[in-house]
Design an enzyme around this catalytic site. Structure first.
Site, mmCIF file in Angstrom:
data_model
loop_
_atom_site.group_PDB
_atom_site.id
_atom_site.type_symbol
_atom_site.label_atom_id
_atom_site.label_comp_id
_atom_site.label_asym_id
_atom_site.label_seq_id
_atom_site.Cartn_x
_atom_site.Cartn_y
_atom_site.Cartn_z
ATOM 1 N N THR A 186 -3.786 -12.864 -12.556
ATOM 2 C CA THR A 186 -2.655 -13.657 -13.059
ATOM 3 C C THR A 186 -3.113 -15.117 -13.124
ATOM 4 O O THR A 186 -3.693 -15.534 -14.112
ATOM 5 C CB THR A 186 -1.388 -13.492 -12.199
ATOM 6 O OG1 THR A 186 -1.723 -13.683 -10.818
ATOM 7 C CG2 THR A 186 -0.786 -12.113 -12.375
ATOM 8 N N LYS A 201 -6.968 -9.484 -6.508
ATOM 9 C CA LYS A 201 -6.458 -10.598 -7.290
ATOM 10 C C LYS A 201 -5.537 -11.413 -6.388
ATOM 11 O O LYS A 201 -4.889 -10.895 -5.467
ATOM 12 C CB LYS A 201 -5.730 -10.133 -8.543
ATOM 13 C CG LYS A 201 -4.467 -9.324 -8.354
ATOM 14 C CD LYS A 201 -3.211 -10.102 -8.029
ATOM 15 C CE LYS A 201 -2.939 -11.178 -9.060
ATOM 16 N NZ LYS A 201 -1.725 -11.980 -8.625
ATOM 17 N N THR A 226 -3.630 -8.500 0.657
ATOM 18 C CA THR A 226 -3.621 -9.524 -0.365
ATOM 19 C C THR A 226 -2.532 -9.205 -1.380
ATOM 20 O O THR A 226 -1.813 -8.238 -1.242
ATOM 21 C CB THR A 226 -4.984 -9.600 -1.055
ATOM 22 O OG1 THR A 226 -4.935 -10.657 -1.994
ATOM 23 C CG2 THR A 226 -5.336 -8.314 -1.750
ATOM 24 N N GLU A 250 -5.155 -21.618 -5.897
ATOM 25 C CA GLU A 250 -4.659 -22.461 -6.981
ATOM 26 C C GLU A 250 -4.983 -23.931 -6.714
ATOM 27 O O GLU A 250 -4.502 -24.524 -5.752
ATOM 28 C CB GLU A 250 -3.156 -22.257 -7.153
ATOM 29 C CG GLU A 250 -2.844 -20.879 -7.710
ATOM 30 C CD GLU A 250 -1.372 -20.524 -7.708
ATOM 31 O OE1 GLU A 250 -1.006 -19.587 -8.438
ATOM 32 O OE2 GLU A 250 -0.594 -21.170 -6.979
ATOM 33 N N ASN A 260 1.825 -24.360 -10.317
ATOM 34 C CA ASN A 260 3.083 -23.713 -9.937
ATOM 35 C C ASN A 260 4.281 -24.296 -10.631
ATOM 36 O O ASN A 260 5.296 -23.614 -10.828
ATOM 37 C CB ASN A 260 3.231 -23.766 -8.407
ATOM 38 C CG ASN A 260 2.342 -22.734 -7.730
ATOM 39 O OD1 ASN A 260 2.659 -21.555 -7.716
ATOM 40 N ND2 ASN A 260 1.211 -23.181 -7.213
ATOM 41 N N SER A 295 5.885 -21.031 -17.873
ATOM 42 C CA SER A 295 5.881 -21.516 -19.268
ATOM 43 C C SER A 295 4.712 -20.951 -20.053
ATOM 44 O O SER A 295 3.827 -20.311 -19.510
ATOM 45 C CB SER A 295 5.840 -23.032 -19.273
ATOM 46 O OG SER A 295 4.696 -23.504 -18.602
#
Length: 409
Positions: free
Chosen positions: A156, A182, A193, A280, A404, A409
């Site tokens: 993702t 992932k 995870t 991230e 985040n 979007s």
């Protein structure tokens, strides 16, 4: 960019006899991306799994638990990205079950022999009709060599696919182990995870699969955090096909059992650490080791207090040796009888604090030198006992907020 992590070479990932993988583009959220994967298992494979401890667990997690408990013999896994099918109530359960029914009909199985997995946006209806339409292409793509495609197909917000392999000798036979995972955000799994799949062709007694999955998760995925959030969809599945030419392992404490566990743990730990390295917006990979505790649980308690602190994580991003933030996190970790005068703090080889106070020999430029690196070890000595434990985390950057803020979007 991930911290010292590159995409795997698909040719270096070992095929696991008894496992075939297919990946397709189903347009579940966005067109033109791999977002539907299937893992097909030969009859006789043994499967164990652990799942999120978040009480607001997703519909596929609930269905997976039910199907594993039914003990019909798992033969297929269906994984979609782009939609988590979480926070969707009874309708979400019906859609997860419809996914299983569609795969079961295509493969001539019972629905209870299929496990569904979803990851992506929460509280949106799962477009199960797109999964149903995409299944024929995913099934037609099935091959024993598609581990690399699977690692891509379950991503993702990950920036690179995550996959590792290992081999070990068991009873004179070469045993293959390959896994994918992932995850990049919403990571403090407290069990596993966001999604992880680990397979071996070893022959393992079916009753060992659940304890094996728990043991592997405890030594790997239960030791990572990106942001302290526990996902609604966390799932870690361990598969043993029994195709390797050795006797069945009937206890994990045997010499052969321990050799297999060690090799599988190596892969599981690499997968877990890869999630942190690809956290991230991460720019640094941080090992937090706490020693000298009365038991491992309080060591983890302190380690997670440090690893979850936004002030600590932003200081690491800035390479700012504002190390009082680490000591503060140790202090509020929740150990009521902690004696601060017994605490030592190290950054890599730099002895920062001794007996709860600044080390007279510590120089800030030494701390800054360590914090400027991409891989850093924080070591805290509590002075209370002999226990120790380790957690892996990353820093917080501006990019974490941007990712985040823009996720939907």
């Amino acid at each position: 960019m991930p911290v010292n992590l590159s995409a795997p070479d698909p040719a270096a990932l070992h095929a696991v006899e008894g496992v075939r993988i297919g990946v397709a583009e189903a347009g579940i959220r966005k067109a033109g991306r791999k977002d539907l994967s299937v893992i097909l298992l030969d009859e006789g494979a043994a499967v164990g799994g652990v799942f999120t401890q978040n009480r607001f667990c997703a519909a596929p997690v609930q269905v997976c638990r039910d199907h594993l408990a039914a003990n019909f013999g798992i033969r297929a896994l269906v994984i979609n990205t782009g939609n988590a099918n979480a926070g969707t109530g009874e309708d979400g359960l019906a859609r997860a079950r419809a996914t299983c029914i569609a795969a079961a009909q295509a493969l001539d199985l019972a629905p209870e022999q299929v496990l569904p997995f979803s990851t992506g946006v929460i509280m949106e209806p799962l477009p199960v009709e797109r999964i149903q339409a995409g299944l024929p292409a995913a099934l037609a793509d099935a091959s024993a060599t598609h581990w690399g495609r699977l690692a891509e197909g379950i991503m993702t917000t990950d920036t690179v696919p995550k996959a590792f392999s290992a081999q070990v000798q068991i009873g004179g036979a070469t045993v293959n182990i390959t896994g994918v995972s992932k995850g990049a955000g919403m990571i403090r799994p407290n069990m596993a995870t966001m999604l992880g799949f680990l397979a071996t062709d070893a022959a393992i007694a079916p009753e060992l699969m659940q304890p094996l999955a728990r043991q592997l998760a405890e030594g790997s995925f239960n030791r990572v955090t990106v942001d302290g959030d526990t996902s609604t969809n966390d799932s870690f599945i361990v598969i043993a096909t029994g195709k390797a030419a050795h006797g069945v392992i009937r206890t994990l404490d045997s010499e052969e059992g321990q050799a297999l566990v060690d090799a599988m743990q190596q892969v599981a730990r690499s997968l877990a650490q890869a999630i942190v390295r690809d956290g991230e917006g991460a720019t640094k990979f941080i090992t937090v080791r706490v020693e000298g505790g009365r038991d491992a649980a309080e060591c983890r308690q302190v380690a997670y207090a440090i690893a979850h602190s936004p002030l600590v994580k932003t200081a690491f991003f800035a390479s700012d040796p504002n190390l009082g933030r680490i000591l503060a996190a140790v202090g509020y970790a929740g150990i009521a009888d902690l004696d601060q005068t017994g605490i030592d703090l190290y950054l890599d080889d730099v002895h920062v604090a001794v007996n709860g106070g600044r080390n007279p020999a510590y120089r800030e430029e030494d701390g800054q030198r360590v914090m400027a690196g991409s891989e850093i070890t924080v070591r805290v000595v509590l002075g209370r006992g002999q226990a120790a434990d380790t957690v892996w985390t990353c820093d917080f950057s501006h990019e974490y907020v941007s990712i985040n803020a823009d996720y939907r979007s």
